[in-house]
Design an enzyme around this catalytic site. Structure first.
Site, PDB file in Angstrom:
ATOM      1  N   SER A  82       4.571   3.519   1.097  1.00  0.00           N
ATOM      2  CA  SER A  82       4.962   2.580   0.047  1.00  0.00           C
ATOM      3  C   SER A  82       3.803   2.129  -0.842  1.00  0.00           C
ATOM      4  O   SER A  82       3.999   1.408  -1.800  1.00  0.00           O
ATOM      5  CB  SER A  82       5.624   1.338   0.664  1.00  0.00           C
ATOM      6  OG  SER A  82       4.656   0.550   1.301  1.00  0.00           O
ATOM      7  N   LYS A 125       1.169  -4.944   0.641  1.00  0.00           N
ATOM      8  CA  LYS A 125       1.849  -5.001  -0.657  1.00  0.00           C
ATOM      9  C   LYS A 125       0.848  -5.315  -1.765  1.00  0.00           C
ATOM     10  O   LYS A 125      -0.277  -5.735  -1.491  1.00  0.00           O
ATOM     11  CB  LYS A 125       2.906  -6.126  -0.649  1.00  0.00           C
ATOM     12  CG  LYS A 125       4.058  -5.916   0.320  1.00  0.00           C
ATOM     13  CD  LYS A 125       5.108  -4.982  -0.237  1.00  0.00           C
ATOM     14  CE  LYS A 125       6.208  -4.780   0.809  1.00  0.00           C
ATOM     15  NZ  LYS A 125       7.160  -3.763   0.429  1.00  0.00           N
TER      16      LYS A 125
END
Lengths: 142, 416
Positions: free
Chosen positions: A56, A95
């Protein structure tokens, strides 16, 4: 019996070998060996290492199996890569920190939902650096 | 002014640093060999768990509350302790690590200490994920009192400062039981109570000369410190190590001589490596093996082994310790043994005895090679009779990963 004229203290020894030839012209320019730790770990007492797992974060250059250098002393700014704990999940999540929109974003060609910075989301540290293992890292898996 | 900073439920808190899912759970950390509980977090205390209870007694309550149990993970605790200590050191002009989770800091000449205290707590929390408490005082004894107050009084928010002015100090000491004062042991506390000394204040006000004659210099100095005088200095008890102890319980009982020798040689290897790391040599080695204290019929065997000369050689030591164990061996159900090195000397100042066979250079070199191969607590090279990873090794069934000291155990970060 000891010879009586020897001093008790050990004699000072010149460091290095003595050669009869021309002295090394580089001797005056010797510096410490470069240390990757010094380069990558700015705040040793606030830094831990971790492995990245998943795809991701590929668009910011973090791939599965990369080593992450996480600095807990840094205050995250816009677009920093951060480690967060989310809703008491067992593992930390990596993230991109989007301060303007108060959320954490993935960086991938695949779809991952944003995580709003609300209750239950704690930023644990900033990924200051990451290291890619182009050949498998040699360590004993326990 | 000085400060004592200590970590809140240190071992239990360490277990949650890399496990965010456990931060609201009751957590118990077990001693070596998972024998009894050594640390509880606040949640576990609130549910009625008690420290130092054996595991099997706690088991029903653990199951009932689904409490989380960990074996001691000293690799993790040691690493985190180091991070905390290094972070704290930057705040003060001098620091002295007191234990794995406590540190003294010297704040001589600093002002606005309460604000500094809160800043330290916030910084350590951010850098390491661990909660701390800070007690300020003009000497070590008062710091200890302040640190207990910081722990007990919720409104203090983790910081207590015992000011130099007398009234606040006296109010705190008046409510502080004398048995909890630093350096006052349980036996001394009973004797003090008999003299009518119940609070720390009563000890502070007691006649110092009669304290010294009845209890010795330490209690007198403690009383003086409670009055604000400085008697215990920084780095005072930092002396060359006088003894090295390696003591462990086994994962399962040992009855016979051979395995007892084998496991003890394993402990001896550890002790001798520590000795060499301190640059010391040893003359006497005490060996003890004992049965369980819970079994009712407590038995132990002991032998003090004197080596022919001071040495740092594991091979020599192992030969004599093996003989020493054989001499004192009787058959019991042993559950732990201990190796204690005494009669230590620094390697450098040592004058060899004329009659003493001196340790050869070859032996010193061999030990150096062994230590290099075994760098970082690894057991790569060892005596043939020493156990590699045996069934008697320490039981750490509930041990968490070595998140910070082993590449394979580093935390996994979800990128998905």
């Amino acid at each position: 019996m000891k010879p009586c004229n020897l001093p008790d203290k050990p004699l000072p020894v010149l460091a290095g070998h003595i050669h009869a030839g021309f002295p090394s012209p580089a001797a005056d320019y010797l510096h410490e060996t470069l240390s990757l730790t010094n380069l990558l770990v700015t705040h040793p007492s606030a830094t831990f290492l971790a492995w990245a797992e998943g795809n991701s974060m590929e668009l910011v250059g973090i791939f599965d199996g990369d080593l992450l250098v996480v600095d807990r002393s840094l205050t995250p700014v816009q677009n920093d890569i951060v480690i967060a704990s989310v809703d008491n999940q067992k593992e930390f999540t990596c993230k991109v920190f989007d301060q303007k929109n108060r959320c954490l974003r993935a960086a991938s060609n695949y779809e991952y939902p944003d995580i709003d910075c609300i209750e239950g989301v704690f930023i644990e540290g900033v990924v200051a650096h990451s290291v890619r293992m182009h050949r498998p890292a040699s360590y004993v898996k326990s | 002014m000085y400060a004592l900073v200590d970590c809140v439920s240190f071992y239990a808190s360490c277990e949650t640093v890399f496990r965010p899912d456990l931060r609201d759970s009751p957590i118990l950390v077990m001693s070596n060999n998972d024998g009894c509980c050594v640390t509880l977090n606040e949640k576990a205390k609130a549910l009625g768990f008690q420290k130092f209870k054996p595991f099997y007694q706690l088991k029903p309550l653990i199951d009932h509350h689904q409490a989380i149990v960990f074996s001691s993970n000293y690799e993790l605790y040691g690493w985190l302790s180091n991070q905390v200590m290094e972070t704290l050191a930057t705040f003060a002009s001098d620091h002295e690590v007191y234990s794995i989770d406590e540190s003294w800091l010297d704040f001589t000449g600093h002002s606005d200490l309460r604000a500094t205290g809160h800043e330290m707590i916030a910084t350590v929390q951010q850098y390491t994920g661990l909660a701390t408490r800070v007690g300020f005082g003009s000497n070590k004894t008062l710091c200890k009192v302040a640190s207990v107050v910081a722990k007990r009084v919720k409104a203090a928010n983790g910081v207590c400062c015992i000011d130099d002015d007398g009234t606040q100090r006296r109010t705190i000491l008046e409510r502080f039981p004398v048995g909890q004062v630093w350096g006052v042991g349980p036996k001394t506390a009973v004797k003090l109570n008999a003299l009518g000394i119940h609070s720390a204040l009563e000890l502070a006000d007691y006649d110092k000369d009669s304290l010294r004659t009845q209890f010795g210099i330490t209690v007198e100095r403690t009383a003086r410190e409670l009055n604000g005088q400085k008697c215990f200095n920084f780095h005072e008890d930092v002396v060359e190590q006088q003894q090295i102890i390696v003591s462990r319980s086994y994962a399962k009982p040992i009855y016979y001589l051979k395995p007892l020798q084998s496991i003890t040689i394993g402990y001896l290897e550890k002790a001798m490596a520590k000795l060499r790391a301190n640059n010391q040599i040893v003359r006497h080695i005490t060996f003890t093996a004992s049965t369980s204290r819970f079994s009712g019929n407590y038995q132990s065997i002991q032998n003090v082994i004197t080596l022919p000369a001071h040495t740092s050689d594991t091979l020599t030591a192992a030969r004599f310790v093996s003989m020493g164990i054989e001499q004192c061996y009787r058959r019991h159900k042993f559950v732990r043994s201990m190796v204690c090195l005494t009669g230590l000397r620094g390697n450098e100042h040592y004058q060899a005895d004329l009659l003493e066979p001196e340790q050869s250079n070859a032996s010193r070199e061999l030990m150096k090679v062994i230590d290099t191969i075994n760098t970082g607590n690894q057991k790569n090279i060892f005596l043939a009779r020493s156990p590699k990873q045996t069934e008697w090794d320490m039981k750490r069934e509930f041990k968490s990963p070595e998140y910070t000291t082993s590449w394979g155990d580093l935390p996994r970060i979800k990128c998905s």
